[in-house]
Design a protein around this motif. Sequence first.
Motif, short mmCIF file in Angstrom:
data_model
loop_
_atom_site.label_atom_id
_atom_site.label_comp_id
_atom_site.label_asym_id
_atom_site.label_seq_id
_atom_site.Cartn_x
_atom_site.Cartn_y
_atom_site.Cartn_z
N CYS A 64 75.53 60.78 3.13
CA CYS A 64 75.02 61.02 1.78
C CYS A 64 73.62 61.61 1.84
O CYS A 64 72.79 61.18 2.66
CB CYS A 64 74.99 59.72 0.97
N ASP A 65 73.37 62.59 0.99
CA ASP A 65 72.05 63.16 0.84
C ASP A 65 71.29 62.27 -0.15
O ASP A 65 71.54 62.29 -1.35
CB ASP A 65 72.15 64.59 0.30
N GLU A 66 70.35 61.48 0.36
CA GLU A 66 69.62 60.52 -0.46
C GLU A 66 68.18 60.95 -0.72
O GLU A 66 67.32 60.12 -1.03
CB GLU A 66 69.64 59.14 0.22
N SER A 67 67.92 62.26 -0.59
CA SER A 67 66.55 62.75 -0.76
C SER A 67 66.00 62.45 -2.15
O SER A 67 64.79 62.30 -2.32
CB SER A 67 66.50 64.26 -0.49
N LEU A 84 66.17 59.75 -3.68
CA LEU A 84 65.62 58.40 -3.68
C LEU A 84 64.60 58.17 -2.57
O LEU A 84 63.57 57.55 -2.78
CB LEU A 84 66.75 57.36 -3.54
N THR A 85 64.94 58.65 -1.36
CA THR A 85 64.12 58.33 -0.19
C THR A 85 63.20 59.46 0.24
O THR A 85 62.26 59.23 1.00
CB THR A 85 65.02 57.95 0.99
N SER A 95 72.23 60.72 5.32
CA SER A 95 72.23 59.34 5.80
C SER A 95 73.66 58.94 6.17
O SER A 95 74.56 58.99 5.32
CB SER A 95 71.69 58.41 4.71
N THR A 106 72.96 60.17 -5.59
CA THR A 106 72.96 60.81 -4.28
C THR A 106 74.25 61.62 -4.12
O THR A 106 75.22 61.41 -4.85
CB THR A 106 72.83 59.78 -3.16
#
Length: 450
Positions: free
Chosen positions: A166-169, A171-172, A178, A202
Amino acid sequence: MTGAELTTAVVAASPVADVLRRLDSSAAGLSAAEAAARLARHGPNAVRTRHVNALAVLGRQLRNAVLILLAGTAVVSYFLGDSIQAIIIGIILAASIGLGFLNEYRAERAAAALHGGVRHNAVVRRDGEFVTLPVTALVPGDVIRLSLGEAVPADVRLIDVSGLECDESILTGESTGSEKSPQPVPAGAELAESSDLAFMGTIVSAGEATGVVYATGTGAEFGRIAAGLEERSPETGFQVGLRGFSYLLLQVAIALMVVILASNLLLHRQVINSVLFSLAIAVGITPQLLPAVVSTSLATGARQLARAKVLVKRLVCIEDLGDIDILITDKTGTLTDGRISLVDTIDPAGAHSDSVRRLGLMATDVDPETGGVSANPLDAALWESPRARQLVGAVRRIAMLPFDHERRATSVLVDDREGRVLVVKGAPEQVLARCRLTAAVAQATLAALF
């Protein structure tokens, strides 16, 4: 502990069975009746409902430095005894505010109607079967399927994972995907380290998975962040310029008032006459027609754009639009309908082939034995083609390697009538490069198509 008391940290550190028990759910999902009861209890899975607020639109019109300056000018003119000029300035102000309000309020209502017409769906297991439902209908305890390219519709505890990333950019801030796993993480792990969770907003960048929803709407991590932000549009360059011009006029008016008042006092003129004269000069240099000219020009531009089927939500944005040299837009859903449909399936020679379609149906995210619906638009288009179920027939899936952006292919191992078969479906130029027994005419067919 109830589902409402589950926190991200607790869910991430708990085994799947424990999370399902606390949510009073199972891997088979919820029944339709139970889901309806939970929806009434928890509310829709939405961060906020879009409403058009007339007072907010009117407030935007009043937050204008030029209008405030002119309103002050009208008040001063009235107390100087020039009530006719005060009335004229008032009429100009009312016309300018009314014109801007009507245009923007009408555009806001149209945008709200368009927003209300957009529907995002999720593949959910209800009554033991996977069905497609609006994401707003998701509730804690729902079991959903995640596929490549989808936005995760809620905070999810993963149950089964097949190469999921998952692309969690959002949030993170991490630019790399990830990797996910159904195994619980140690207690106290950071949000970015919660590899057994998929978070609302995400994007699935590789693989697929099933998981159970544990938080929706403003209860989700992304929902809490979004709910805490004020929805206020930033000033455009045009508004900044107008505000700067208004301040300049105000400074010039004050400077003239001081100079003229001081000069008259030095000449021993009457104080009251000197004050009135300096105020009259300040009123005279104020451009009373400026707001009306600006609003009329912008409204004319909005009407011309409307004839080209362009919706203008804020009139002041038209000036910034005129400064654009290059406009880049996503064609999906804007220049196209955003819907994929199957046109044809062909063999290497370019002739229609149902056997090629059958192989493509085997290599989708829908198991031919159990059926269901697909979250992948390309796979869904294959299953919506005529007689898809009859064409596949009796096939048993042994294993599957889902699509990812590096391999650019999906691989499935199935037991078919002729025996065990490995089917690879993906980018045609990449698949053909690995096929040694394909006829040479296949490259010419591919070149003619693409």
